[in-house]
Write a protein that holds these residues in place. Structure first.
Motif, PDB file in Angstrom:
ATOM      1  N   LEU A 127       0.827  -1.206   0.000  1.00 22.97           N
ATOM      2  CA  LEU A 127       0.000   0.000   0.000  1.00 22.97           C
ATOM      3  C   LEU A 127       0.863   1.258   0.000  1.00 22.97           C
ATOM      4  O   LEU A 127       0.527   2.264  -0.621  1.00 22.97           O
ATOM      5  N   ASN A 128       1.993   1.193   0.686  1.00 23.20           N
ATOM      6  CA  ASN A 128       2.903   2.339   0.766  1.00 23.20           C
ATOM      7  C   ASN A 128       4.343   1.835   0.662  1.00 23.20           C
ATOM      8  O   ASN A 128       5.065   1.745   1.656  1.00 23.20           O
ATOM      9  N   PRO A 129       4.789   1.479  -0.543  1.00 29.90           N
ATOM     10  CA  PRO A 129       6.111   0.862  -0.685  1.00 29.90           C
ATOM     11  C   PRO A 129       7.265   1.741  -0.233  1.00 29.90           C
ATOM     12  O   PRO A 129       8.289   1.230   0.219  1.00 29.90           O
ATOM     13  N   GLN A 130       7.111   3.048  -0.326  1.00 28.33           N
ATOM     14  CA  GLN A 130       8.199   3.924   0.099  1.00 28.33           C
ATOM     15  C   GLN A 130       8.518   3.736   1.577  1.00 28.33           C
ATOM     16  O   GLN A 130       9.667   3.880   1.997  1.00 28.33           O
ATOM     17  N   MET A 131       7.498   3.388   2.365  1.00 32.88           N
ATOM     18  CA  MET A 131       7.680   3.208   3.801  1.00 32.88           C
ATOM     19  C   MET A 131       7.721   1.735   4.201  1.00 32.88           C
ATOM     20  O   MET A 131       7.594   1.399   5.378  1.00 32.88           O
ATOM     21  N   SER A 132       7.897   0.860   3.234  1.00 34.47           N
ATOM     22  CA  SER A 132       7.977  -0.582   3.480  1.00 34.47           C
ATOM     23  C   SER A 132       9.418  -1.053   3.301  1.00 34.47           C
ATOM     24  O   SER A 132       9.952  -1.017   2.197  1.00 34.47           O
ATOM     25  N   PRO A 133      10.088  -1.514   4.370  1.00 34.03           N
ATOM     26  CA  PRO A 133      11.460  -1.989   4.237  1.00 34.03           C
ATOM     27  C   PRO A 133      11.621  -3.095   3.191  1.00 34.03           C
ATOM     28  O   PRO A 133      12.586  -3.100   2.426  1.00 34.03           O
ATOM     29  N   ALA A 134      10.672  -4.025   3.151  1.00 32.13           N
ATOM     30  CA  ALA A 134      10.781  -5.129   2.199  1.00 32.13           C
ATOM     31  C   ALA A 134      10.664  -4.645   0.763  1.00 32.13           C
ATOM     32  O   ALA A 134      11.245  -5.240  -0.146  1.00 32.13           O
ATOM     33  N   SER A 135       9.930  -3.571   0.539  1.00 31.61           N
ATOM     34  CA  SER A 135       9.822  -3.022  -0.816  1.00 31.61           C
ATOM     35  C   SER A 135      11.165  -2.485  -1.288  1.00 31.61           C
ATOM     36  O   SER A 135      11.526  -2.601  -2.462  1.00 31.61           O
ATOM     37  N   HIS A 136      11.933  -1.919  -0.363  1.00 36.60           N
ATOM     38  CA  HIS A 136      13.282  -1.462  -0.706  1.00 36.60           C
ATOM     39  C   HIS A 136      14.237  -2.643  -0.868  1.00 36.60           C
ATOM     40  O   HIS A 136      15.246  -2.540  -1.554  1.00 36.60           O
ATOM     41  N   HIS A 137      13.916  -3.738  -0.228  1.00 36.81           N
ATOM     42  CA  HIS A 137      14.753  -4.944  -0.266  1.00 36.81           C
ATOM     43  C   HIS A 137      14.514  -5.744  -1.544  1.00 36.81           C
ATOM     44  O   HIS A 137      15.332  -6.603  -1.903  1.00 36.81           O
ATOM     45  N   ALA A 138      13.401  -5.487  -2.216  1.00 38.31           N
ATOM     46  CA  ALA A 138      13.049  -6.212  -3.440  1.00 38.31           C
ATOM     47  C   ALA A 138      13.785  -5.632  -4.643  1.00 38.31           C
ATOM     48  O   ALA A 138      14.409  -4.573  -4.575  1.00 38.31           O
ATOM     49  N   ASP A 139      13.685  -6.341  -5.771  1.00 39.59           N
ATOM     50  CA  ASP A 139      14.265  -5.840  -7.020  1.00 39.59           C
ATOM     51  C   ASP A 139      13.380  -4.781  -7.663  1.00 39.59           C
ATOM     52  O   ASP A 139      13.880  -3.872  -8.326  1.00 39.59           O
ATOM     53  N   GLN A 140      12.082  -4.903  -7.485  1.00 37.72           N
ATOM     54  CA  GLN A 140      11.129  -3.909  -7.955  1.00 37.72           C
ATOM     55  C   GLN A 140      10.003  -3.821  -6.946  1.00 37.72           C
ATOM     56  O   GLN A 140       9.659  -4.816  -6.299  1.00 37.72           O
ATOM     57  N   ALA A 141       9.438  -2.636  -6.812  1.00 40.24           N
ATOM     58  CA  ALA A 141       8.337  -2.446  -5.869  1.00 40.24           C
ATOM     59  C   ALA A 141       7.200  -1.711  -6.545  1.00 40.24           C
ATOM     60  O   ALA A 141       7.421  -0.871  -7.424  1.00 40.24           O
ATOM     61  N   PHE A 142       5.987  -2.013  -6.105  1.00 44.37           N
ATOM     62  CA  PHE A 142       4.783  -1.444  -6.700  1.00 44.37           C
ATOM     63  C   PHE A 142       3.845  -0.946  -5.606  1.00 44.37           C
ATOM     64  O   PHE A 142       3.679  -1.597  -4.574  1.00 44.37           O
ATOM     65  N   MET A 143       3.241   0.168  -5.865  1.00 41.29           N
ATOM     66  CA  MET A 143       2.188   0.669  -4.989  1.00 41.29           C
ATOM     67  C   MET A 143       0.854   0.126  -5.489  1.00 41.29           C
ATOM     68  O   MET A 143       0.543   0.253  -6.683  1.00 41.29           O
ATOM     69  N   VAL A 144       0.098  -0.474  -4.596  1.00 44.40           N
ATOM     70  CA  VAL A 144      -1.208  -1.016  -4.954  1.00 44.40           C
ATOM     71  C   VAL A 144      -2.247  -0.523  -3.952  1.00 44.40           C
ATOM     72  O   VAL A 144      -1.903   0.023  -2.902  1.00 44.40           O
TER      73      VAL A 144
END
Length: 352
Positions: free
Chosen positions: A68-85
């Motif tokens: 929902l908020n990838p900018q504030m999600s540590p795992a989203s930064h840890h991934a190769d690509q992140a998406f806001m849904v």
């Protein structure tokens, strides 16, 4: 890192992709896998388990995160690509995830929170038709695990000891000891949100929707999680208990694997009582002062403490990858007791 924002669909129900930064990636191996972790949150360790297992198998793995908020999600930064849904409770959520999979050639999806499991289970055919495997149990099994009153009923019928459980709307103080402690829970709660410990039945608060709450006897004692894996054929492969020595925000932060036959037997009974369980699931149990165990919750997904089970030998993530590619299975019931993990906070830094 390759980073995209996926904007919440507007009136046209189109998903708009906006590229923020890009680094090219070469796929040199004969096998590659694009995997999506939904509601990624803080699931960095889970991603590392998949990365380690893929590396052992010689598979080029790219991990995508949806949040929902990838900018504030540590795992989203840890991934190769992140998406806001959008929120997983929105009716368009499964279609949004499916379009994300199609656009990025994602063939394996790993849900991580209870509130999205039913949505994926109910739309599983759409994902299968698109060539996407979602790591989720059957719709009936997920529904039973999400309803704590139904969970208690099914387990009691299967001979699994559970705390006495009643709907708040059906509570009769005459059947409970007047000074015995109780636990009040939302019937579909998750991550310990909304749970209240009551010193006695006289302390029960009024709720606007009493059918949405349950009361249980409070079991005083040590708390355990058992991480369990059921393969695609419905066979229980592994059940790994760990003592929850410290808990933060409903998730274990200190724990030790222990070989406890009673808990492993309970895992077998639970899998038989809920034959639609597939892949990873976990359950929580308490051991009272007499040594008796009581199961009080089942989560039909990877548990937050799964990385401890993985280190002990329960490589559930590897087994899922093997099954996905039709590789020879290394599934095993062998694991090691005595592994302890001590979690600590680690920061993710970025400049906005």
């Amino acid at each position: 890192m390759l980073w995209f924002d996926v904007l919440t669909p507007g009136p046209s129900e189109e998903i708009v992709f906006r590229e923020v930064a890009a680094v090219s990636s070469e796929h040199g191996n004969s096998r590659s896998l694009n995997l999506l972790v939904t509601s990624a949150g803080r699931r960095c360790e889970l991603m590392d388990c998949f990365r380690s297992d893929a590396n052992q198998l010689g598979i080029d793995l790219r991990i995508f995160a949806a949040d929902l908020n990838p900018q504030m999600s540590p795992a989203s930064h840890h991934a190769d690509q992140a998406f806001m849904v959008g929120r997983c409770t929105h009716e368009n959520y499964p279609h949004q995830i499916l379009e994300l999979c199609r656009a990025n050639h994602i063939t394996l999806v790993v849900p991580t929170i209870d509130t999205e499991l039913q949505i994926f289970a109910d739309h599983i055919v759409e994902f299968q038709q698109a060539g996407v495997h979602v790591v989720v149990s059957s719709s009936a099994a997920v529904r039973a695990c999400r309803d704590k009153a139904e969970t208690s009923r099914i387990l009691a019928q299967a001979g699994v000891p559970v705390p006495r459980t009643v709907l708040l709307s059906e509570f009769d103080p005459q059947t409970f000891a007047p000074h015995a402690p109780l636990i009040l829970k939302p019937i579909g709660g998750s991550s310990s949100v909304g749970i209240e410990r009551l010193s006695s039945s006289a302390k029960i608060p009024s709720k606007p929707n009493p059918q949405a709450w349950i009361l249980q006897d409070y079991i005083d004692g040590e708390e355990f999680t058992v991480n369990v894996f059921v393969n695609a054929q419905g066979q229980l492969v592994s059940a790994i208990p760990h003592l929850r020595q410290e808990i933060r925000a409903g998730e274990v932060s200190k724990g030790t694997t222990q070989a406890i036959p009673a808990l492993q037997d309970m895992a077998t009974r639970i899998a038989a009582a809920l034959p639609g369980l597939r892949g990873p699931f976990c359950f929580q149990a308490k051991r009272d002062v007499s040594g008796a165990f009581y199961v009080f919750e089942i989560n039909a997904r990877f548990g937050g403490g799964f990385p401890l089970a993985h280190r002990a030998g329960g490589q559930f993530s590897r087994w899922l990858i093997e099954a996905h590619f039709g590789l020879p299975s290394t599934e095993t019931s062998n694991w090691q007791a005595g592994w302890t993990f001590l979690r600590y906070d680690q920061a993710v830094y970025f400049q906005s």
